[in-house]
Scaffold this motif. Structure first.
Motif, PDB file in Angstrom:
ATOM      1  N   PRO A 170     -10.152  -1.172  35.259  1.00  0.00           N
ATOM      2  CA  PRO A 170     -11.483  -0.560  35.319  1.00  0.00           C
ATOM      3  C   PRO A 170     -12.514  -1.492  35.965  1.00  0.00           C
ATOM      4  O   PRO A 170     -13.460  -1.963  35.334  1.00  0.00           O
ATOM      5  N   THR A 171     -12.338  -1.747  37.244  1.00  0.00           N
ATOM      6  CA  THR A 171     -13.130  -2.748  37.956  1.00  0.00           C
ATOM      7  C   THR A 171     -14.582  -2.354  38.176  1.00  0.00           C
ATOM      8  O   THR A 171     -15.361  -3.163  38.667  1.00  0.00           O
ATOM      9  N   GLU A 172     -14.956  -1.121  37.786  1.00  0.00           N
ATOM     10  CA  GLU A 172     -16.353  -0.735  37.897  1.00  0.00           C
ATOM     11  C   GLU A 172     -17.213  -1.444  36.850  1.00  0.00           C
ATOM     12  O   GLU A 172     -18.432  -1.455  36.939  1.00  0.00           O
ATOM     13  N   SER A 173     -16.572  -2.067  35.868  1.00  0.00           N
ATOM     14  CA  SER A 173     -17.286  -2.815  34.833  1.00  0.00           C
ATOM     15  C   SER A 173     -17.396  -4.281  35.232  1.00  0.00           C
ATOM     16  O   SER A 173     -16.512  -4.826  35.901  1.00  0.00           O
ATOM     17  N   ALA A 174     -18.468  -4.919  34.787  1.00  0.00           N
ATOM     18  CA  ALA A 174     -18.647  -6.347  35.073  1.00  0.00           C
ATOM     19  C   ALA A 174     -17.525  -7.165  34.436  1.00  0.00           C
ATOM     20  O   ALA A 174     -17.016  -8.102  35.031  1.00  0.00           O
ATOM     21  N   LYS A 175     -17.140  -6.804  33.204  1.00  0.00           N
ATOM     22  CA  LYS A 175     -16.007  -7.418  32.508  1.00  0.00           C
ATOM     23  C   LYS A 175     -15.106  -6.278  32.070  1.00  0.00           C
ATOM     24  O   LYS A 175     -15.586  -5.259  31.581  1.00  0.00           O
ATOM     25  N   TRP A 176     -13.802  -6.445  32.244  1.00  0.00           N
ATOM     26  CA  TRP A 176     -12.874  -5.385  31.884  1.00  0.00           C
ATOM     27  C   TRP A 176     -11.598  -5.950  31.280  1.00  0.00           C
ATOM     28  O   TRP A 176     -11.272  -7.120  31.463  1.00  0.00           O
ATOM     29  N   ILE A 177     -10.903  -5.085  30.554  1.00  0.00           N
ATOM     30  CA  ILE A 177      -9.606  -5.408  29.953  1.00  0.00           C
ATOM     31  C   ILE A 177      -8.644  -4.291  30.313  1.00  0.00           C
ATOM     32  O   ILE A 177      -8.972  -3.115  30.166  1.00  0.00           O
ATOM     33  N   LEU A 178      -7.480  -4.656  30.788  1.00  0.00           N
ATOM     34  CA  LEU A 178      -6.415  -3.697  31.076  1.00  0.00           C
ATOM     35  C   LEU A 178      -5.238  -4.036  30.163  1.00  0.00           C
ATOM     36  O   LEU A 178      -4.733  -5.155  30.179  1.00  0.00           O
ATOM     37  N   VAL A 179      -4.842  -3.080  29.333  1.00  0.00           N
ATOM     38  CA  VAL A 179      -3.648  -3.236  28.509  1.00  0.00           C
ATOM     39  C   VAL A 179      -2.530  -2.521  29.250  1.00  0.00           C
ATOM     40  O   VAL A 179      -2.568  -1.306  29.405  1.00  0.00           O
ATOM     41  N   ASP A 180      -1.556  -3.283  29.723  1.00  0.00           N
ATOM     42  CA  ASP A 180      -0.451  -2.694  30.469  1.00  0.00           C
ATOM     43  C   ASP A 180       0.754  -2.547  29.547  1.00  0.00           C
ATOM     44  O   ASP A 180       1.315  -3.556  29.084  1.00  0.00           O
TER      45      ASP A 180
ATOM     46  N   GLY B 194     -10.512  -9.313  33.364  1.00  0.00           N
ATOM     47  CA  GLY B 194     -11.044  -9.563  34.691  1.00  0.00           C
ATOM     48  C   GLY B 194     -12.533  -9.315  34.764  1.00  0.00           C
ATOM     49  O   GLY B 194     -13.149  -8.800  33.825  1.00  0.00           O
ATOM     50  N   GLU B 195     -13.082  -9.673  35.910  1.00  0.00           N
ATOM     51  CA  GLU B 195     -14.510  -9.493  36.154  1.00  0.00           C
ATOM     52  C   GLU B 195     -14.694  -8.809  37.496  1.00  0.00           C
ATOM     53  O   GLU B 195     -14.216  -9.300  38.532  1.00  0.00           O
ATOM     54  N   GLY B 196     -15.370  -7.638  37.459  1.00  0.00           N
ATOM     55  CA  GLY B 196     -15.625  -6.889  38.672  1.00  0.00           C
ATOM     56  C   GLY B 196     -14.352  -6.513  39.388  1.00  0.00           C
ATOM     57  O   GLY B 196     -13.304  -6.333  38.775  1.00  0.00           O
ATOM     58  N   ASP B 197     -14.466  -6.412  40.708  1.00  0.00           N
ATOM     59  CA  ASP B 197     -13.294  -6.000  41.489  1.00  0.00           C
ATOM     60  C   ASP B 197     -12.663  -7.149  42.257  1.00  0.00           C
ATOM     61  O   ASP B 197     -11.889  -6.932  43.184  1.00  0.00           O
ATOM     62  N   ASP B 198     -12.970  -8.391  41.826  1.00  0.00           N
ATOM     63  CA  ASP B 198     -12.441  -9.512  42.604  1.00  0.00           C
ATOM     64  C   ASP B 198     -11.875 -10.670  41.797  1.00  0.00           C
ATOM     65  O   ASP B 198     -11.479 -11.676  42.364  1.00  0.00           O
ATOM     66  N   ARG B 199     -11.768 -10.533  40.459  1.00  0.00           N
ATOM     67  CA  ARG B 199     -11.328 -11.708  39.707  1.00  0.00           C
ATOM     68  C   ARG B 199     -10.516 -11.348  38.467  1.00  0.00           C
ATOM     69  O   ARG B 199     -10.990 -10.628  37.599  1.00  0.00           O
ATOM     70  N   ILE B 200      -9.296 -11.858  38.410  1.00  0.00           N
ATOM     71  CA  ILE B 200      -8.518 -11.843  37.173  1.00  0.00           C
ATOM     72  C   ILE B 200      -8.915 -13.096  36.410  1.00  0.00           C
ATOM     73  O   ILE B 200      -8.872 -14.200  36.947  1.00  0.00           O
ATOM     74  N   VAL B 201      -9.313 -12.931  35.161  1.00  0.00           N
ATOM     75  CA  VAL B 201      -9.709 -14.073  34.334  1.00  0.00           C
ATOM     76  C   VAL B 201      -8.490 -14.668  33.643  1.00  0.00           C
ATOM     77  O   VAL B 201      -8.283 -15.876  33.665  1.00  0.00           O
ATOM     78  N   ASP B 202      -7.661 -13.813  33.017  1.00  0.00           N
ATOM     79  CA  ASP B 202      -6.491 -14.319  32.305  1.00  0.00           C
ATOM     80  C   ASP B 202      -5.487 -13.191  32.093  1.00  0.00           C
ATOM     81  O   ASP B 202      -5.813 -12.016  32.256  1.00  0.00           O
TER      82      ASP B 202
ATOM     83  N   HIS C 273       4.124   5.804  17.687  1.00  0.00           N
ATOM     84  CA  HIS C 273       2.818   5.176  17.430  1.00  0.00           C
ATOM     85  C   HIS C 273       2.282   4.576  18.730  1.00  0.00           C
ATOM     86  O   HIS C 273       1.771   3.458  18.746  1.00  0.00           O
ATOM     87  N   GLU C 274       2.404   5.314  19.825  1.00  0.00           N
ATOM     88  CA  GLU C 274       2.066   4.786  21.142  1.00  0.00           C
ATOM     89  C   GLU C 274       0.602   4.375  21.245  1.00  0.00           C
ATOM     90  O   GLU C 274      -0.272   5.019  20.668  1.00  0.00           O
ATOM     91  N   THR C 275       0.362   3.303  21.984  1.00  0.00           N
ATOM     92  CA  THR C 275      -0.998   2.873  22.297  1.00  0.00           C
ATOM     93  C   THR C 275      -1.555   3.841  23.332  1.00  0.00           C
ATOM     94  O   THR C 275      -0.901   4.134  24.328  1.00  0.00           O
ATOM     95  N   HIS C 276      -2.747   4.342  23.070  1.00  0.00           N
ATOM     96  CA  HIS C 276      -3.394   5.246  24.023  1.00  0.00           C
ATOM     97  C   HIS C 276      -3.865   4.454  25.227  1.00  0.00           C
ATOM     98  O   HIS C 276      -4.159   3.260  25.119  1.00  0.00           O
ATOM     99  N   ASP C 277      -3.968   5.127  26.366  1.00  0.00           N
ATOM    100  CA  ASP C 277      -4.591   4.487  27.514  1.00  0.00           C
ATOM    101  C   ASP C 277      -6.036   4.207  27.144  1.00  0.00           C
ATOM    102  O   ASP C 277      -6.728   5.072  26.605  1.00  0.00           O
ATOM    103  N   ILE C 278      -6.468   3.003  27.431  1.00  0.00           N
ATOM    104  CA  ILE C 278      -7.806   2.577  27.042  1.00  0.00           C
ATOM    105  C   ILE C 278      -8.737   2.741  28.231  1.00  0.00           C
ATOM    106  O   ILE C 278      -8.597   2.067  29.230  1.00  0.00           O
ATOM    107  N   ARG C 279      -9.683   3.652  28.112  1.00  0.00           N
ATOM    108  CA  ARG C 279     -10.701   3.851  29.129  1.00  0.00           C
ATOM    109  C   ARG C 279     -12.021   4.077  28.408  1.00  0.00           C
ATOM    110  O   ARG C 279     -12.710   5.052  28.624  1.00  0.00           O
ATOM    111  N   ALA C 280     -12.304   3.204  27.449  1.00  0.00           N
ATOM    112  CA  ALA C 280     -13.506   3.366  26.643  1.00  0.00           C
ATOM    113  C   ALA C 280     -14.059   2.003  26.269  1.00  0.00           C
ATOM    114  O   ALA C 280     -13.341   1.009  26.252  1.00  0.00           O
TER     115      ALA C 280
END
Length: 186
Positions: free
Chosen positions: A68-78, A87-95, A106-113
């Motif tokens: 979700p790179t439209e956010s200044a800070k984002w988390i992607l659970v893969d 990550g931060e924005g559309d240009d940086r993976i933080v960790d 008991h599946e993890t839902h896709d996180i878009r919130a």
């Protein structure tokens, strides 16, 4: 050794140089595929393949598709690779952190919130008992949640004492407590 070098500076666990393509090796290969725009799966890496050459030649990874790179800070659970990418924005993976998401049923839902609640559980050194899956005592060995950050109607990213590289949780995305502290500090 190539994968350890590619993921140096991230929180993925260093791989033993033992010639065994076990769960953690496949997890690292999966993340490399994700960050190089290759077909993402958790299967073995074929020796001598074009895919192997591409992964071993890589010196950096791109932001994964779906972040979700439209956010200044984002988390992607893969859920395929069993990792949390920050990550931060559309240009940086933080960790990149190892995770274990929800098991079958008991599946993890896709996180878009946005996260909607944080429980530091300060009265219990950060350990919080789940209302849905309570355990006898609050401690890191019995599957309790360390400093849960809630999203999706009660699922959370939280610390736990055991993080296999396969789905084993009741829907949450768990990571090691020291990784959870780093995510929260970030």
């Amino acid at each position: 050794a190539e994968l350890n070098e590619l993921f140096a500076g991230t929180s993925l666990l260093p791989l033993a140089l033992d010639g065994d393509s076990g769960d953690y090796s496949r997890q690292a290969v999966c993340v490399a595929r994700m960050g190089l725009g290759l077909r993402v799966h958790s299967g073995h890496l074929a020796a001598g393949s074009e895919e192997e050459a591409a992964i071993f030649a890589a010196t950096e990874l791109s932001i994964p598709a779906g972040a979700p790179t439209e956010s200044a800070k984002w988390i992607l659970v893969d859920k395929t690779c069993q990792v949390i990418v920050t990550g931060e924005g559309d240009d940086r993976i933080v960790d990149i952190f190892p995770t274990s998401t929800g098991e079958e049923g008991h599946e993890t839902h896709d996180i878009r919130a946005r996260a909607f609640r944080f429980d530091p559980a300060a009265e219990n050194e950060g350990w919080h008992d789940s209302a849905s899956y309570p355990v006898a005592g609050d401690n890191p060995l019995n599957g309790n949640m360390y400093k849960p950050l809630y999203f999706n109607e009660g699922q959370a990213i939280h610390g736990a004492g055991y993080i296999p590289p396969v789905p084993r949780s009741k829907g949450c995305a768990r990571t090691f407590p020291h990784h959870q502290d780093r995510i929260l500090e970030w």
